[in-house]
Design an enzyme around this catalytic site. Sequence first.
Site, PDB file in Angstrom:
ATOM      1  N   SER A 152      43.495  30.578  59.832  1.00 39.31           N
ATOM      2  CA  SER A 152      44.725  30.887  60.738  1.00 39.31           C
ATOM      3  C   SER A 152      45.174  29.897  61.378  1.00 39.31           C
ATOM      4  CB  SER A 152      44.185  32.059  61.635  1.00 39.31           C
ATOM      5  OG  SER A 152      44.891  32.259  62.773  1.00 39.31           O
ATOM      6  N   TYR A 165      37.586  34.983  67.378  1.00 40.01           N
ATOM      7  CA  TYR A 165      38.541  35.022  66.214  1.00 40.01           C
ATOM      8  C   TYR A 165      39.019  33.484  65.992  1.00 40.01           C
ATOM      9  CZ  TYR A 165      42.266  35.769  62.749  1.00 40.01           C
ATOM     10  OH  TYR A 165      43.103  35.542  61.757  1.00 40.01           O
TER      11      TYR A 165
END
Length: 247
Positions: A152, A165
Site C-alpha cells: 500500500s 496497517y
Amino acid sequence: MDYQAPQDLLRQKVILVTGAGAGIGRVAATTFARYGATVILLGRTTAKLEAVYDEIVAAGGPQPGIAPMDLAGASNDDMRQFAEVLANTYGRLDGLLHNAAQLGERIPVEHYDVSKWMTVMQVNFNAVFMLTRQLLPLLRQSAAASLVFTSSSVGANPKAYWGPYAVSKYAMEGLAKLLAEELENTSTVRVNILNPGATRTPMRATAYPNENPATVKPAASLMPLYLYLMGDASIGVNGQTLRCQLP
Ligand code: NDP
C-alpha cells in the site's frame, strides 16, 4: 498497465490467493481461473470462498481448492500442515498472491490497544512470513514461481494514524526485498511487491466512509498487472515494486 494476457496464460499453473473471498482477492482468483489457473482460495469465511468456488466452476474454470484459514489465529503448525496438503494434492505451487489484510483502526499509536495492534501485525505480516516460509519448498518445485506481496502507499511511506496497517506493510516490503535477493541466484522464484492503489472494495469503503465508491476504480481494472505478475511474461522481474496507476 495495458498488458494483454493470452487466454491460456496461466494454464497448468497452481496459484494460491489469500483473502480470496472478497475485494481484490476475489477478483484476482476468478481472473486467474479464467486464464486457466487452478486456484486455491484461502480466507477466513468459508461461505465466501464457496461462492467464489461456485463462480469459477460455473464459468468453466479448473476446479479450485478451498482453504478456510483465519490468519489471525493460524499457527506455524497449521501452515505446515496446509503446505503438506498442497504438496500431496498438487506437488508444487506456481504462484502465491499475499493479498489478505486487515485495516485495523486509524488512531494515534499512543491510543492503540495492544492486542488489536498485535492482531493486525499477525494477519498482515507474521502470517505472511510463516506462510511464505512453509510454502517456499513448494514454490521451488515450480519451473518459474511468482511470489507477490500486496502492499500500500502507506507501506512504502508510513503516515500518521495508519497504525499497524502501515507498519505491517512496511515490514512486509522489507521481507519481500530481502527474499527477492536471497532467492535471486538460488531459485527460479521471483518476488515482487504490488501496490494496487485506491480500489473499490469493502476495505476501501471502511477506510474512506465519506467517499463515493463510484469515483474509485474497480478491482477488475487492476487485473492486467496481476496477470502480468503471475504469468511467464514477468519471468526475470524480481525485487520490484509495481504500482497500479490511478485512472
Ligand atoms: P478487503 O478487506 O476488501 O478484502 C480482504 C480479504 O482478506 C477478505 O476476503 C477477508 O476475508 C480476508 N481476510 C481479512 N482478514 C483475514 C484473516 N484474518 N484471515 C484470512 N483472511 C482474511 O480488502 P481489499 O480487497 O481492499 O485489499 C486487498 C489487499 O490490497 C490488501 O492487502 C490491502 O492492504 C491492499 N490494498 C488495498 C487498497 C484498496 O484501496 N482497496 C489500496 C492499497 C492496498 P473476509 O471477507 O472473510 O473478511
